[in-house]
Write an enzyme that holds these catalytic residues in place. Structure first.
Site, PDB file in Angstrom:
ATOM      1  N   LYS A 296     -40.542 -66.444 -36.110  1.00  0.00           N
ATOM      2  CA  LYS A 296     -39.262 -67.133 -35.896  1.00  0.00           C
ATOM      3  C   LYS A 296     -39.602 -66.960 -37.902  1.00  0.00           C
ATOM      4  CE  LYS A 296     -37.072 -71.468 -35.589  1.00  0.00           C
ATOM      5  NZ  LYS A 296     -37.863 -73.435 -34.733  1.00  0.00           N
TER       6      LYS A 296
ATOM      7  N   ARG B  67     -28.540 -76.061 -38.252  1.00  0.00           N
ATOM      8  CA  ARG B  67     -28.560 -77.666 -38.507  1.00  0.00           C
ATOM      9  C   ARG B  67     -27.686 -78.399 -38.378  1.00  0.00           C
ATOM     10  NH1 ARG B  67     -33.478 -74.573 -42.576  1.00  0.00           N
ATOM     11  NH2 ARG B  67     -34.589 -74.224 -40.520  1.00  0.00           N
TER      12      ARG B  67
ATOM     13  N   GLU C 214     -48.862 -62.283 -34.672  1.00  0.00           N
ATOM     14  CA  GLU C 214     -48.412 -64.065 -34.262  1.00  0.00           C
ATOM     15  C   GLU C 214     -48.421 -63.462 -32.475  1.00  0.00           C
ATOM     16  OE1 GLU C 214     -48.114 -66.044 -34.764  1.00  0.00           O
ATOM     17  OE2 GLU C 214     -47.598 -66.901 -36.985  1.00  0.00           O
TER      18      GLU C 214
ATOM     19  N   LYS D 282     -36.258 -64.724 -33.474  1.00  0.00           N
ATOM     20  CA  LYS D 282     -35.658 -65.404 -34.232  1.00  0.00           C
ATOM     21  C   LYS D 282     -35.079 -65.165 -36.033  1.00  0.00           C
ATOM     22  CE  LYS D 282     -34.194 -69.823 -34.397  1.00  0.00           C
ATOM     23  NZ  LYS D 282     -33.617 -71.786 -34.163  1.00  0.00           N
TER      24      LYS D 282
ATOM     25  N   TYR E  16     -24.945 -68.425 -28.974  1.00  0.00           N
ATOM     26  CA  TYR E  16     -24.105 -68.451 -28.436  1.00  0.00           C
ATOM     27  C   TYR E  16     -22.761 -68.050 -28.389  1.00  0.00           C
ATOM     28  CZ  TYR E  16     -26.911 -71.417 -31.210  1.00  0.00           C
ATOM     29  OH  TYR E  16     -27.760 -72.226 -32.128  1.00  0.00           O
TER      30      TYR E  16
END
Length: 328
Positions: A198, A208, A236, A251, A316
């Site tokens: 991320k 946000r 990671e 992301k 979305y």
């Protein structure tokens, strides 16, 4: 000399193009993020995300129903709660009678076959607006103190009916910690989709806005990844695999297609990608201004993410794309 090898022969008709197409999108590829707000009978458009709404717990049920009819079966809700419920330890995140967990339970009750992926991070509930506990003196984000909060948050989400826990906080060791908490409380069946890479991205702005979750001080660069780094994502990934992640996520998606491919080539776990709010907003803004064909651009963006290696896409565009795919 005229060419003898002619790739155009495989492009000469729509039937042939469809027959040799290498990457395909379906509604089953999509996870649809949903914004939750307090109140009743609320459906408020997010100004910076045309076509995306914030729903109260009652109206979100109707939206899930509409999506299920289109073939979308996976959802990722995110809460926007009032400042009065926020504190530095994000205690509201474990309230089974609060907005978020009650909505998760209600969706699962109404639609038991859908998959709910919940978000584990402190920022929606934190008075500091950060994903972890903030030291009151230094302003440092305290990694190990945050794990306790995140573990209790994940446990509460599992109790509410979450199918997949999505730690988006980027604290070190949180996958192992959450796995241990879930297993110790008889939630071995609940999956973890780790936000493996991320990045500290500028593409999160509209999100946000929707949740009013921006940090009150500082930024998130001490825990989210540097956009310049590639090898760090693989480090990671190795940690998440060792700690017990069931799926991994990149992301944002569109500006990090190379990372999606790198991760896909190095893991046997399912790879997901988050086509984030800023990526959505750019396409919508250009389409509304008549600068691009919005539908074609949307489908090309999603296709590129899947082609890069994503097995599933948080987007979305999910509902709109599912409508396009249904039309054929």
């Amino acid at each position: 000399m005229l060419p003898t090898d002619r790739p155009r022969r495989n492009r000469k008709s729509q039937v042939i193009r469809d027959m040799v197409q290498e990457t395909r999108l379906t509604a089953h590829d999509f996870i649809f993020p949903l914004f939750l707000i307090e109140g009743h009978s609320q459906r408020l458009e997010v100004k910076s995300m045309p076509g995306i709404y914030r729903y109260s717990a009652d109206t979100v049920i109707d939206e899930v129903g509409r999506c299920v009819e289109l073939g979308i079966k996976a959802f990722a809700p995110f809460p926007s709660i009032s400042d009065g419920l926020k504190d530095r330890l994000a205690r509201e995140s474990a309230n089974l009678d609060g907005l978020y967990l009650k909505a998760v339970a209600d969706i699962k009750r109404q639609f038991p076959d859908v998959v709910i992926m919940t978000d584990v991070a402190m920022d929606p509930y934190s008075s500091d607006g950060h994903d972890g506990v903030v030291d009151v003196d230094s302003g440092e984000i305290l990694n190990d103190a945050s794990l306790e909060v995140l573990g209790q948050m994940a446990l509460a989400q599992a109790r509410a009916g979450a199918d997949i826990i999505g730690p988006s906080d980027m604290m070190d060791g949180r996958v192992a910690w959450i796995r241990d908490v879930l297993d110790s409380n008889a939630f071995q069946h609940v999956s973890i989709m780790s936000y493996t890479a991320k990045y500290a991205s500028a593409f999160y702005g509209p999100f946000r806005d929707a949740l009013d979750s921006a940090p009150k001080k500082g930024d998130k660069k001490s825990y989210q990844m540097n956009p310049a780094n590639r090898r760090e994502a693989l480090r990671e990934l190795a940690l998440d695999e060792t700690e017990g992640a069931d799926m991994v996520m990149i992301k944002p998606a569109l500006s990090y297609l190379d990372i999606i491919r790198e991760v896909k080539d190095r893991t046997n776990l399912p790879v997901t990608a988050y086509n984030v709010s800023g990526e959505y907003a750019m396409v919508k803004a250009a389409a509304l201004n008549g600068w691009m064909d919005g539908e074609r651009t949307m489908m090309e963006v999603l296709l590129s993410i899947k082609r890069a290696g994503a097995d599933a896409i948080l987007t979305y565009f999910a509902k709109e794309a599912a409508e396009v795919l249904r039309k054929g």
